[in-house]
Motif scaffolding. Structure first.
Motif, short mmCIF file in Angstrom:
data_model
loop_
_atom_site.label_atom_id
_atom_site.label_comp_id
_atom_site.label_asym_id
_atom_site.label_seq_id
_atom_site.Cartn_x
_atom_site.Cartn_y
_atom_site.Cartn_z
N ASP A 269 0.82 -1.21 0.00
CA ASP A 269 0.00 0.00 0.00
C ASP A 269 0.86 1.26 0.00
OD1 ASP A 269 0.98 -0.16 2.53
OD2 ASP A 269 -0.94 -0.01 3.55
N GLU B 77 2.34 1.62 -5.77
CA GLU B 77 1.21 2.06 -6.58
C GLU B 77 1.69 2.54 -7.95
OE1 GLU B 77 -2.74 2.64 -7.56
OE2 GLU B 77 -1.97 1.68 -5.75
N GLU C 202 3.27 4.35 -1.92
CA GLU C 202 3.21 5.14 -3.14
C GLU C 202 4.07 4.53 -4.25
OE1 GLU C 202 3.92 9.37 -3.00
OE2 GLU C 202 2.99 9.48 -1.01
#
Length: 129
Positions: free
Chosen positions: A13, A18, A15
């Motif tokens: 989870d 992602e 950055e």
């Protein structure tokens, strides 16, 4: 056969993860390969007796995003630390490309070592984003 038939990306989870997922999704969609999403499971913090753990929920969300983008996808929950999990799946799936996020942190645990550890142990191209 496309340039990247098998693309592996780690899922957390953070950055960095992602960004890596978005890039891997775009590349896989463009080349028509299969996206392999890997979540490293920490047995101490991610096993639950009543349903899915955090890694399972993350994999379900990312699987849905990939499917909605018409990308063939496989998810891999792996009991290992992140670099080991990604490396194992890349070898098992004969990955053409591994996409990893650059120097991110995940809670108190630093994931900055993951890109280098992956680059040191896989036999394919690695894209760090």
């Amino acid at each position: 056969m496309s340039v990247f038939d098998s693309v592996v990306v780690g899922a957390t989870d953070s950055e960095g993860a992602e960004r890596a997922f978005r890039r891997a999704l775009d590349l896989t969609r463009a080349t028509g390969g299969t996206l392999h999403i890997v979540a490293a499971i920490d047995a101490k913090t991610d096993n639950t007796a009543f349903g899915a753990g955090a890694a399972d929920w993350l994999l379900m969300r990312l699987r849905k995003e990939a499917a909605d983008a018409d990308v063939d996808v496989a998810t891999h929950p792996v009991l290992d630390e992140p670099a080991g999990a990604i490396t194992r799946v890349a070898a098992n799936e004969r990955a053409d490309l591994v996409v990893v996020g650059s120097g991110s942190t995940h809670g108190a645990r630093s994931l900055a070592h993951v890109p280098k550890a992956v680059m040191d142990h896989v036999g394919c191209a690695v894209l760090v984003v």
